[in-house]
Design an enzyme around this catalytic site. Structure first.
Site, PDB file in Angstrom:
ATOM      1  CD  GLU A 116      -2.865  -1.466   0.195  1.00  0.00           C
ATOM      2  OE1 GLU A 116      -2.903  -0.737  -0.771  1.00  0.00           O
ATOM      3  OE2 GLU A 116      -3.523  -2.404   0.363  1.00  0.00           O
ATOM      4  CG  HIS A 139      -4.221  -0.026   5.846  1.00  0.00           C
ATOM      5  ND1 HIS A 139      -5.840   0.002   5.810  1.00  0.00           N
ATOM      6  CD2 HIS A 139      -3.942  -1.157   5.522  1.00  0.00           C
ATOM      7  CE1 HIS A 139      -6.411  -1.125   5.235  1.00  0.00           C
ATOM      8  NE2 HIS A 139      -5.255  -1.921   4.999  1.00  0.00           N
ATOM      9  CG  HIS A 141      -6.847  -5.183   7.887  1.00  0.00           C
ATOM     10  ND1 HIS A 141      -6.211  -6.469   7.483  1.00  0.00           N
ATOM     11  CD2 HIS A 141      -6.861  -4.438   7.327  1.00  0.00           C
ATOM     12  CE1 HIS A 141      -5.688  -6.068   6.437  1.00  0.00           C
ATOM     13  NE2 HIS A 141      -6.071  -4.884   6.067  1.00  0.00           N
ATOM     14  CD  GLU A 169     -14.179  12.184  25.180  1.00  0.00           C
ATOM     15  OE1 GLU A 169     -13.007  12.452  24.521  1.00  0.00           O
ATOM     16  OE2 GLU A 169     -14.615  13.071  25.757  1.00  0.00           O
ATOM     17  CG  HIS A 210      -9.001  -3.537   2.937  1.00  0.00           C
ATOM     18  ND1 HIS A 210      -8.579  -4.106   1.812  1.00  0.00           N
ATOM     19  CD2 HIS A 210      -8.113  -3.731   3.804  1.00  0.00           C
ATOM     20  CE1 HIS A 210      -7.096  -4.150   2.001  1.00  0.00           C
ATOM     21  NE2 HIS A 210      -7.013  -3.791   3.472  1.00  0.00           N
TER      22      HIS A 210
HETATM   23  O1  2HA Z   1      -0.200  -5.115   3.936  1.00  0.00           O
HETATM   24  O2  2HA Z   1      -3.394  -4.527   4.945  1.00  0.00           O
HETATM   25  O3  2HA Z   1      -4.099  -3.727   2.720  1.00  0.00           O
HETATM   26  C1  2HA Z   1      -1.615  -5.867   4.018  1.00  0.00           C
HETATM   27  C2  2HA Z   1      -2.804  -5.043   3.730  1.00  0.00           C
HETATM   28  C3  2HA Z   1      -3.290  -4.381   2.526  1.00  0.00           C
HETATM   29 ZN    ZN Z   2      -5.174  -4.035   4.315  1.00  0.00          ZN
END
Ligand code: 2HA
Ligand code: ZN
Length: 270
Positions: A116, A139, A141, A169, A210
């Site tokens: 990414e 980033h 998940h 909050e 995602h």
């Molecule tokens: O690096 O999260 O979006 C692995 C990820 C791809």
């Molecule tokens: Zn990811």
């Protein structure tokens, strides 16, 4: 020269990736982080002009020419960063033409920056244009944020409002709301461009079904944004399907905004 594994920036990457892994947000190689560094700080640990390997960026990173970043590696696991930072992280300098990055340290098994990388670098360009102090793009998940993506409308106004209503909050932490990108193929320049466009307007962007992007001047700020969204999403999911007998109202959200002097996202409450 001092040992880079003791530097402020490697320590912060080791600590935050371990923490995020323990939250259960970054399974296997899930998630990636980049942080912009000052040349002076890099110089305390490395020769800032000594490139050990050149890596193609695959996009135009010229607005970041000469800038230094520490970035998690592609295919690397957050759970392993603390134990072996030199293999799982890299310090890079963007080349003058923006077409490549020089590796100064890390990716010791021959690795590369995160898949990414385009989304990260393009988002840095966007955020720096809005806030010159921005340093971090993150980033992840997070479990409940993602769960919510399967039961909630993919609409930035409605998604933001649902989260604002879950904790007092939330309005204070992200009055500017959350951008939403529809599901797209990850790891491409296209999703990078779409993310960067949202990042001109939002500090938080959800990649629907995602994960999430957050940003900030510090690791704490980027993490704190994502953590607060995730907390609200957890409350939403724990109460989803149960009769809702109480709710923070629009008037109460406006009262929070007025009380804290916040500029909330125009049109999201009105
Ligand atoms: O690096 O999260 O979006 C692995 C990820 C791809
Ligand atoms: Zn990811």
């Amino acid at each position: 020269m001092s040992d880079i594994t003791d530097s402020r920036f490697v320590r912060e990457m080791r600590e935050i990736t371990s923490n995020m892994y323990r939250q259960g947000w970054d399974e296997r190689n899930g998630g990636n982080i980049s942080m912009m560094l000052d040349r002076e700080e890099v110089s305390q640990f490395l020769d800032p002009d000594k490139i050990i390997r050149t890596i193609d960026t695959g996009f135009d990173a010229a607005p970041l020419a000469g800038k230094y970043f520490i970035v998690t590696g592609t295919g690397k696991y957050f759970k392993n960063v603390d134990r072996d930072p030199e293999n799982n992280l890299g310090v890079l300098r963007i080349a003058d033409d923006g077409k490549s990055a020089g590796l100064l340290w890390g990716y010791s098994d021959g690795g590369r920056p995160t898949s990414e990388f385009p989304a990260h670098m393009m988002s840095h360009i966007s955020r720096l244009s809005v806030n010159p102090d921005n340093r971090v793009i993150m980033h992840s998940h997070p479990t409940y944020t993602l769960s919510m993506n399967f039961v909630h409308a993919a609409d930035e106004r409605e998604f933001t409002r649902s989260l604002w209503r879950m904790c007092t909050e939330c309005m204070v932490v992200f009055p500017d709301g959350i951008g939403v990108l529809p599901w797209m193929l990850c790891g491409t320049n296209e999703i990078g461009e779409a993310t960067a466009k949202k990042m001109l307007e939002y500090r938080l962007v959800v990649w629907w079904m995602h994960g999430i992007y957050g940003c900030g001047a510090t690791m704490d700020e980027a993490f704190g944004l994502i953590e607060t969204v995730e907390k609200a999403a957890q409350l939403y999911m724990l109460t989803a399907g149960l009769p809702r007998v109480n709710e923070i109202s629009d008037d109460q959200l406006k009262e929070i905004a007025a009380g804290f002097g916040l500029e909330y996202k125009k049109g999201f409450l009105d």
